[in-house]
Motif scaffolding. Sequence first.
Motif, PDB file in Angstrom:
ATOM      1  N   THR A  47       0.953  -1.258  -0.012  1.00  0.00           N
ATOM      2  CA  THR A  47      -0.188  -0.060  -0.075  1.00  0.00           C
ATOM      3  C   THR A  47       1.016   1.205   0.030  1.00  0.00           C
ATOM      4  OG1 THR A  47      -1.881  -1.035   1.162  1.00  0.00           O
ATOM      5  CG2 THR A  47      -1.783   1.266   1.327  1.00  0.00           C
ATOM      6  N   LEU A  48       0.638   2.161  -0.925  1.00  0.00           N
ATOM      7  CA  LEU A  48       1.595   3.394  -1.170  1.00  0.00           C
ATOM      8  C   LEU A  48       0.840   4.582  -0.454  1.00  0.00           C
ATOM      9  CD1 LEU A  48       4.293   2.954  -2.520  1.00  0.00           C
ATOM     10  CD2 LEU A  48       2.354   1.226  -3.290  1.00  0.00           C
ATOM     11  N   LEU A  49       1.608   5.258   0.547  1.00  0.00           N
ATOM     12  CA  LEU A  49       1.155   6.310   1.165  1.00  0.00           C
ATOM     13  C   LEU A  49       2.090   7.500   1.096  1.00  0.00           C
ATOM     14  CD1 LEU A  49       0.300   4.470   4.426  1.00  0.00           C
ATOM     15  CD2 LEU A  49      -1.427   5.190   2.753  1.00  0.00           C
ATOM     16  N   ILE A  50       1.433   8.521   1.213  1.00  0.00           N
ATOM     17  CA  ILE A  50       2.286   9.819   1.031  1.00  0.00           C
ATOM     18  C   ILE A  50       1.922  11.081   1.959  1.00  0.00           C
ATOM     19  CG2 ILE A  50       0.885  10.947  -0.807  1.00  0.00           C
ATOM     20  CD1 ILE A  50       3.227  11.892  -2.417  1.00  0.00           C
ATOM     21  N   ILE A  52       3.953  15.165   3.117  1.00  0.00           N
ATOM     22  CA  ILE A  52       4.785  16.309   2.799  1.00  0.00           C
ATOM     23  C   ILE A  52       6.252  15.897   2.806  1.00  0.00           C
ATOM     24  CG2 ILE A  52       5.103  17.431   5.020  1.00  0.00           C
ATOM     25  CD1 ILE A  52       4.807  20.072   3.403  1.00  0.00           C
ATOM     26  N   ALA A  53       6.636  14.883   3.600  1.00  0.00           N
ATOM     27  CA  ALA A  53       7.842  14.117   3.696  1.00  0.00           C
ATOM     28  C   ALA A  53       8.326  13.317   2.735  1.00  0.00           C
ATOM     29  CB  ALA A  53       8.246  13.795   5.185  1.00  0.00           C
ATOM     30  N   GLY A  54       7.202  12.701   1.807  1.00  0.00           N
ATOM     31  CA  GLY A  54       7.641  11.802   0.870  1.00  0.00           C
ATOM     32  C   GLY A  54       6.735  10.575   0.972  1.00  0.00           C
ATOM     33  N   ILE A  55       7.189   9.683  -0.047  1.00  0.00           N
ATOM     34  CA  ILE A  55       6.520   8.435  -0.041  1.00  0.00           C
ATOM     35  C   ILE A  55       6.876   7.452   0.689  1.00  0.00           C
ATOM     36  CG2 ILE A  55       5.573   6.878  -1.855  1.00  0.00           C
ATOM     37  CD1 ILE A  55       5.851   9.062  -3.933  1.00  0.00           C
ATOM     38  N   VAL A  56       5.889   6.540   1.592  1.00  0.00           N
ATOM     39  CA  VAL A  56       6.226   5.414   2.104  1.00  0.00           C
ATOM     40  C   VAL A  56       5.576   3.980   1.518  1.00  0.00           C
ATOM     41  CG1 VAL A  56       6.147   4.054   4.417  1.00  0.00           C
ATOM     42  CG2 VAL A  56       6.635   6.638   4.175  1.00  0.00           C
ATOM     43  N   MET A  57       6.292   2.810   1.482  1.00  0.00           N
ATOM     44  CA  MET A  57       5.587   1.867   1.189  1.00  0.00           C
ATOM     45  C   MET A  57       5.188   0.858   2.347  1.00  0.00           C
ATOM     46  SD  MET A  57       6.692  -1.535  -1.479  1.00  0.00           S
ATOM     47  CE  MET A  57       6.463  -0.658  -2.846  1.00  0.00           C
ATOM     48  N   VAL A  58       3.992   0.504   2.610  1.00  0.00           N
ATOM     49  CA  VAL A  58       3.650  -0.417   3.469  1.00  0.00           C
ATOM     50  C   VAL A  58       3.513  -1.672   2.996  1.00  0.00           C
ATOM     51  CG1 VAL A  58       2.318  -0.804   5.681  1.00  0.00           C
ATOM     52  CG2 VAL A  58       2.545   1.660   4.783  1.00  0.00           C
ATOM     53  N   PRO A  81      -3.345   7.962   1.078  1.00  0.00           N
ATOM     54  CA  PRO A  81      -3.005   7.071  -0.354  1.00  0.00           C
ATOM     55  C   PRO A  81      -2.686   7.774  -1.234  1.00  0.00           C
ATOM     56  CG  PRO A  81      -5.092   6.315   0.900  1.00  0.00           C
ATOM     57  CD  PRO A  81      -4.662   7.619   1.573  1.00  0.00           C
ATOM     58  N   LEU A  82      -1.701   7.261  -2.271  1.00  0.00           N
ATOM     59  CA  LEU A  82      -1.128   7.626  -3.056  1.00  0.00           C
ATOM     60  C   LEU A  82      -2.554   7.823  -4.417  1.00  0.00           C
ATOM     61  CD1 LEU A  82       1.764   7.498  -2.267  1.00  0.00           C
ATOM     62  CD2 LEU A  82       2.325   7.083  -4.743  1.00  0.00           C
TER      63      LEU A  82
END
Length: 457
Positions: A47-50, A52-58, A81-82
């Motif tokens: 699951t892709l999340l975002i 202001i600090a950037g994108i994270v993959m969970v 979510p992206l």
Amino acid sequence: MALAVRLARFFDQQGIAYTERSIDRAPNLDAAVSALGQSRECVIKATLLIDIAGIVMVVHRYDSALDIEALQCMTGRHLQPLTAQQIGRLFSDCDPGFIPPIGNAYDLPVLLDQGIARAEQVLFSSGTDHSMVEVDGRSLRLAMAGSREGHLAIRGPGDDGAREALTLEEVASKLKKLYRLPPMPALALRILRLTSNTEATARELAELIEFDPSLTAQVMRYARSALFHYPGQINSVQEAVTRVLGFDRVAHIALGIASVRAFDVPRAGILGMDNFWRHSLYCAFLCQRMAPHCGADKGLAYLCGLLHNFGLLLVGHLFPQEFKELNRLREVNPETSMQSLEQQVFGQGSEQEIIAVGHGAIGGILHRLWELPDPVVKAAGVHQQPGYHGEHENYVMMVQLANALLKKRGIGDEFNPDDIPELLQGLELEPAVMDELVAEVGRVAPELDALALSLIS
């Protein structure tokens, strides 16, 4: 190579052992996982999340959902979510909806749900719609190097965590609950009820249509079209019914015109209302011509062809911004299936589970709610399913064959190839019949194009 390019390169560079598990091309990740034919407990996803600090993959188990509160507590971040467009740009080497849960291959930080790193074996998307990847525990831990681990997900219901795709009944229930579905317009409903009355007369149908001046003008233009080569004057709808078109054809075209008024969809674009009408009229024409060869009712076949793509109108009506993006993507990705594009546009938003069934099924649901004839419901609902066998399959296959033939003229919303020999065999049609249909539609194309323009003007 069956893996996404960046994923394959990462595995090779890191010396990570893996096994490709080939499957038939799947319309979505849920179907791909189902095609493996084994428990989903060992399948993981991303699951892709975002913020202001950037994108994270969970990364979490396929049969689980993210625990947003736990995620916020662990990271101190308010992640969202992206969008599908953002995911498409980030994973440009992947098929839409098929994201490998290996963040290191895409230079993304990874948050790993508790327990996954201790698994002995896992399966996940390869980034393509026709294969999955299997790795053992050691390879997984190498691939996940540098990840942070925490309790980030909630298991799905059931003892084994199995997650089934929504049934059409569940989709229908969610559609009715979450969205204000357009009712069948009153005039269309009255026309539909009249057609179900075996004692109805041409005069009754004409009087009903003439209540609406716009519909009257459209039916008259239809009857006067060069398509029918009627030599005399046509001065009334009743004359159009009795002398040129017949009761069923007038009723069906009037029903289609009146029904379309339920939707607020732009005219422009490959999925817009202009092309919808052109596609529908061509498909209806071909289905009606096929019907006598297939032991089918000509009127029902015409209506199936005319109304089979209503699901696209409903998608456009309910989700105008997403429909605009879908229209744009269809223009520049002609070889990609509509279901893949729909998943790319709707991504992981709240509509994802509903749209995942495809616009065809959604159209079938609407037709069912509007109480249209069963063959019409079925033709709309499963025309996106190649190889369909079941109730009213001859009407479904007629629509599929008509669409396949129309693709060669650049008409419709799908341009990926069909198995025309299989459709001919299923309908018990000789290739010569197909050649006749192609020749006939070529002869009447100018009239059909003019007719389509007259119905939207």
